[in-house]
Design a protein around this motif. Sequence first.
Motif, PDB file in Angstrom:
ATOM      1  N   GLY A 297       0.172  -0.776 -11.883  1.00 48.98           N
ATOM      2  CA  GLY A 297      -0.469   0.418 -12.420  1.00 48.98           C
ATOM      3  C   GLY A 297      -1.979   0.390 -12.292  1.00 48.98           C
ATOM      4  O   GLY A 297      -2.581   1.353 -11.805  1.00 48.98           O
ATOM      5  N   TYR A 298      -2.593  -0.722 -12.697  1.00 48.72           N
ATOM      6  CA  TYR A 298      -4.057  -0.767 -12.707  1.00 48.72           C
ATOM      7  C   TYR A 298      -4.627  -0.719 -11.294  1.00 48.72           C
ATOM      8  O   TYR A 298      -5.544   0.060 -11.010  1.00 48.72           O
ATOM      9  CB  TYR A 298      -4.564  -2.016 -13.420  1.00 48.72           C
ATOM     10  CG  TYR A 298      -6.074  -1.997 -13.561  1.00 48.72           C
ATOM     11  CD1 TYR A 298      -6.665  -1.328 -14.620  1.00 48.72           C
ATOM     12  CD2 TYR A 298      -6.896  -2.589 -12.608  1.00 48.72           C
ATOM     13  CE1 TYR A 298      -8.060  -1.251 -14.729  1.00 48.72           C
ATOM     14  CE2 TYR A 298      -8.283  -2.517 -12.712  1.00 48.72           C
ATOM     15  CZ  TYR A 298      -8.849  -1.854 -13.777  1.00 48.72           C
ATOM     16  OH  TYR A 298     -10.227  -1.777 -13.877  1.00 48.72           O
ATOM     17  N   LEU A 299      -4.098  -1.537 -10.397  1.00 48.62           N
ATOM     18  CA  LEU A 299      -4.658  -1.610  -9.045  1.00 48.62           C
ATOM     19  C   LEU A 299      -4.406  -0.315  -8.267  1.00 48.62           C
ATOM     20  O   LEU A 299      -5.279   0.141  -7.511  1.00 48.62           O
ATOM     21  CB  LEU A 299      -4.080  -2.811  -8.305  1.00 48.62           C
ATOM     22  CG  LEU A 299      -4.524  -4.178  -8.844  1.00 48.62           C
ATOM     23  CD1 LEU A 299      -3.729  -5.302  -8.179  1.00 48.62           C
ATOM     24  CD2 LEU A 299      -6.020  -4.380  -8.624  1.00 48.62           C
ATOM     25  N   THR A 300      -3.228   0.283  -8.442  1.00 46.29           N
ATOM     26  CA  THR A 300      -2.963   1.569  -7.794  1.00 46.29           C
ATOM     27  C   THR A 300      -3.965   2.616  -8.257  1.00 46.29           C
ATOM     28  O   THR A 300      -4.578   3.316  -7.449  1.00 46.29           O
ATOM     29  CB  THR A 300      -1.535   2.065  -8.113  1.00 46.29           C
ATOM     30  OG1 THR A 300      -0.587   1.147  -7.593  1.00 46.29           O
ATOM     31  CG2 THR A 300      -1.289   3.438  -7.487  1.00 46.29           C
ATOM     32  N   SER A 301      -4.143   2.722  -9.571  1.00 45.40           N
ATOM     33  CA  SER A 301      -5.057   3.716 -10.125  1.00 45.40           C
ATOM     34  C   SER A 301      -6.486   3.475  -9.654  1.00 45.40           C
ATOM     35  O   SER A 301      -7.184   4.416  -9.236  1.00 45.40           O
ATOM     36  CB  SER A 301      -4.990   3.680 -11.657  1.00 45.40           C
ATOM     37  OG  SER A 301      -5.787   4.691 -12.227  1.00 45.40           O
ATOM     38  N   ALA A 302      -6.927   2.221  -9.677  1.00 38.65           N
ATOM     39  CA  ALA A 302      -8.302   1.904  -9.273  1.00 38.65           C
ATOM     40  C   ALA A 302      -8.552   2.297  -7.817  1.00 38.65           C
ATOM     41  O   ALA A 302      -9.554   2.951  -7.499  1.00 38.65           O
ATOM     42  CB  ALA A 302      -8.577   0.418  -9.477  1.00 38.65           C
ATOM     43  N   LEU A 303      -7.653   1.913  -6.919  1.00 38.27           N
ATOM     44  CA  LEU A 303      -7.860   2.196  -5.493  1.00 38.27           C
ATOM     45  C   LEU A 303      -7.750   3.691  -5.195  1.00 38.27           C
ATOM     46  O   LEU A 303      -8.525   4.235  -4.398  1.00 38.27           O
ATOM     47  CB  LEU A 303      -6.861   1.414  -4.652  1.00 38.27           C
ATOM     48  CG  LEU A 303      -7.081  -0.103  -4.606  1.00 38.27           C
ATOM     49  CD1 LEU A 303      -5.962  -0.794  -3.841  1.00 38.27           C
ATOM     50  CD2 LEU A 303      -8.427  -0.442  -3.976  1.00 38.27           C
TER      51      LEU A 303
ATOM     52  N   ILE B 130      -3.195  -0.679  -1.059  1.00 32.96           N
ATOM     53  CA  ILE B 130      -2.130   0.150  -1.624  1.00 32.96           C
ATOM     54  C   ILE B 130      -0.780  -0.199  -0.996  1.00 32.96           C
ATOM     55  O   ILE B 130       0.238  -0.326  -1.695  1.00 32.96           O
ATOM     56  CB  ILE B 130      -2.457   1.640  -1.425  1.00 32.96           C
ATOM     57  CG1 ILE B 130      -3.641   2.032  -2.312  1.00 32.96           C
ATOM     58  CG2 ILE B 130      -1.250   2.516  -1.742  1.00 32.96           C
ATOM     59  CD1 ILE B 130      -4.170   3.424  -2.065  1.00 32.96           C
ATOM     60  N   VAL B 131      -0.758  -0.363   0.335  1.00 31.13           N
ATOM     61  CA  VAL B 131       0.486  -0.751   1.010  1.00 31.13           C
ATOM     62  C   VAL B 131       0.998  -2.072   0.443  1.00 31.13           C
ATOM     63  O   VAL B 131       2.186  -2.221   0.127  1.00 31.13           O
ATOM     64  CB  VAL B 131       0.273  -0.859   2.533  1.00 31.13           C
ATOM     65  CG1 VAL B 131       1.489  -1.498   3.197  1.00 31.13           C
ATOM     66  CG2 VAL B 131       0.015   0.518   3.131  1.00 31.13           C
ATOM     67  N   LEU B 132       0.102  -3.040   0.287  1.00 31.32           N
ATOM     68  CA  LEU B 132       0.491  -4.362  -0.199  1.00 31.32           C
ATOM     69  C   LEU B 132       1.020  -4.292  -1.636  1.00 31.32           C
ATOM     70  O   LEU B 132       1.990  -4.986  -1.985  1.00 31.32           O
ATOM     71  CB  LEU B 132      -0.701  -5.312  -0.119  1.00 31.32           C
ATOM     72  CG  LEU B 132      -0.397  -6.820  -0.130  1.00 31.32           C
ATOM     73  CD1 LEU B 132       0.575  -7.181   0.973  1.00 31.32           C
ATOM     74  CD2 LEU B 132      -1.694  -7.602   0.023  1.00 31.32           C
ATOM     75  N   ILE B 133       0.402  -3.455  -2.458  1.00 30.35           N
ATOM     76  CA  ILE B 133       0.878  -3.286  -3.843  1.00 30.35           C
ATOM     77  C   ILE B 133       2.351  -2.913  -3.852  1.00 30.35           C
ATOM     78  O   ILE B 133       3.177  -3.515  -4.566  1.00 30.35           O
ATOM     79  CB  ILE B 133       0.063  -2.200  -4.570  1.00 30.35           C
ATOM     80  CG1 ILE B 133      -1.352  -2.677  -4.871  1.00 30.35           C
ATOM     81  CG2 ILE B 133       0.753  -1.801  -5.879  1.00 30.35           C
ATOM     82  CD1 ILE B 133      -2.264  -1.575  -5.393  1.00 30.35           C
ATOM     83  N   TYR B 134       2.708  -1.922  -3.035  1.00 34.87           N
ATOM     84  CA  TYR B 134       4.070  -1.392  -3.109  1.00 34.87           C
ATOM     85  C   TYR B 134       5.065  -2.198  -2.288  1.00 34.87           C
ATOM     86  O   TYR B 134       6.267  -2.153  -2.568  1.00 34.87           O
ATOM     87  CB  TYR B 134       4.067   0.099  -2.751  1.00 34.87           C
ATOM     88  CG  TYR B 134       3.509   0.882  -3.904  1.00 34.87           C
ATOM     89  CD1 TYR B 134       4.299   1.219  -4.983  1.00 34.87           C
ATOM     90  CD2 TYR B 134       2.148   1.210  -3.957  1.00 34.87           C
ATOM     91  CE1 TYR B 134       3.775   1.883  -6.079  1.00 34.87           C
ATOM     92  CE2 TYR B 134       1.620   1.874  -5.047  1.00 34.87           C
ATOM     93  CZ  TYR B 134       2.438   2.204  -6.108  1.00 34.87           C
ATOM     94  OH  TYR B 134       1.911   2.847  -7.201  1.00 34.87           O
ATOM     95  N   VAL B 135       4.594  -2.936  -1.302  1.00 34.89           N
ATOM     96  CA  VAL B 135       5.482  -3.871  -0.620  1.00 34.89           C
ATOM     97  C   VAL B 135       5.961  -4.924  -1.615  1.00 34.89           C
ATOM     98  O   VAL B 135       7.160  -5.232  -1.701  1.00 34.89           O
ATOM     99  CB  VAL B 135       4.774  -4.535   0.584  1.00 34.89           C
ATOM    100  CG1 VAL B 135       5.547  -5.764   1.049  1.00 34.89           C
ATOM    101  CG2 VAL B 135       4.644  -3.544   1.733  1.00 34.89           C
ATOM    102  N   VAL B 136       5.030  -5.493  -2.382  1.00 34.85           N
ATOM    103  CA  VAL B 136       5.386  -6.510  -3.379  1.00 34.85           C
ATOM    104  C   VAL B 136       6.264  -5.914  -4.473  1.00 34.85           C
ATOM    105  O   VAL B 136       7.318  -6.463  -4.826  1.00 34.85           O
ATOM    106  CB  VAL B 136       4.119  -7.150  -3.988  1.00 34.85           C
ATOM    107  CG1 VAL B 136       4.485  -8.070  -5.151  1.00 34.85           C
ATOM    108  CG2 VAL B 136       3.346  -7.926  -2.933  1.00 34.85           C
ATOM    109  N   THR B 137       5.842  -4.770  -5.018  1.00 31.95           N
ATOM    110  CA  THR B 137       6.569  -4.175  -6.134  1.00 31.95           C
ATOM    111  C   THR B 137       7.984  -3.781  -5.743  1.00 31.95           C
ATOM    112  O   THR B 137       8.953  -4.115  -6.433  1.00 31.95           O
ATOM    113  CB  THR B 137       5.814  -2.947  -6.674  1.00 31.95           C
ATOM    114  OG1 THR B 137       4.542  -3.366  -7.182  1.00 31.95           O
ATOM    115  CG2 THR B 137       6.589  -2.276  -7.796  1.00 31.95           C
ATOM    116  N   LEU B 138       8.130  -3.055  -4.631  1.00 32.98           N
ATOM    117  CA  LEU B 138       9.448  -2.557  -4.244  1.00 32.98           C
ATOM    118  C   LEU B 138      10.368  -3.649  -3.734  1.00 32.98           C
ATOM    119  O   LEU B 138      11.592  -3.503  -3.773  1.00 32.98           O
ATOM    120  CB  LEU B 138       9.307  -1.446  -3.199  1.00 32.98           C
ATOM    121  CG  LEU B 138       9.224  -0.006  -3.723  1.00 32.98           C
ATOM    122  CD1 LEU B 138      10.551   0.414  -4.329  1.00 32.98           C
ATOM    123  CD2 LEU B 138       8.105   0.170  -4.727  1.00 32.98           C
TER     124      LEU B 138
END
Length: 414
Positions: free
Chosen positions: A368-374, A268-276
Amino acid sequence: MAFTESSLLLPSVSGTNKNKNKVPEDKWYLAYIVYFTLGLGYLLPWNAFITAVDYFSFLYPDASVDRIFAVVYMIVGLVGISLIILYSHKSDAYVRINVGLALFVVSLLVVPLLDAFYIKGRVGFYSGFYVTAGAVGLSGVADALVQGSIVGSAGELPDRYMQAVIAGTAASGVLVSALRIFTKAVYPQDASGLQKSANLYFSVSIVIVFLCMVFYNMVHKLPVMKYYKELKVEAVTANEDNGPLTGPVWRSTVWNIVRRIRWYGFGIVLIYVVTLAIFPGYITEDVHSQILKDWYPILLIAGYNVFDLVGKCLTAVYLLQNAKVAIGGCIARLLFFPLFLGCLHGPKFFRTEIPVTILTCLLGLTNGYLTSALMILIPKIVMLQHAETAGIVSVLFLVFGLAAGSVIAWFWVI
């Protein structure tokens, strides 16, 4: 590892549970709609503040409005979520959510009331900026109370309710993008137009947050919600033989939960580091279109938000159960850095609207998909009585990822 929707929510079968095999139906999907609306509602206040940044920048031209708002909101959110985790066993989610929603309404009322009775559209009244920043901080407190508690309570329920909450957060972005497109098309981009736009954002947010208060206080009366609440009570009662969860025992329990979900949290941290690090800064500042002009970043942001919603809805159709694959997908998203870099400095075709739009939509879809799944999987790997805490801890990881990504966006010069 495969999970069924109800097996991990059920404590061990006892004489009491044998008569409770039939789960009440969620008639007309009312509980689902309520949790979707709650996800929509708790993200709207932040979206209102940040979407009205044009108006605030007009009023306070010497202040770095968006950055100050982000720092205040993120710091307050991180501290608030941390405190809730430490003391959630001493407080009730129902109280935290209602207090948080009330604080949202108060923080949202500050801006239009301040503008109507003090600022009145005049430039340079920086005492108004300090009050507005304080309202952002109050909204951060409310977000910590509401988001942590909503996600925590959804963690005690079947998968579809967590999916509803997470999809609701994406719907918030879509709604704000629609309002932004409407205000840009209808209102002139002068002082009066910016003021009307800001007032619209805050008015819509106040109405929806008020609806959240009404819906949340009604949802507990639904049979399906009563059923799962009774399951939790039974699980907690069965665990009381191990002693009360206070002091060192509770801190040890929290630490064990963190260790259990740490790799999910890392994803989750990695998802939002990349996105933001890429969105929205890169989208709004680094790419340009001779055809779409100042509509370009607005449409790119709308495209991201729509595909973020699509990704978060896809988990209702197919949920990736393999955590290793999901976390691997989070790591693979690091490829967005060189791809977006290519859209800025690569071959001429890469710098056109089509590749940038496709990549932006893919950024939203995978986010969206990876955030929701985790977020769905995390509460299901702990015992039912700890599902709420696991959900709150997952929000801490999410907020930390948002904060880290925002900081990296400052220093990552493409």
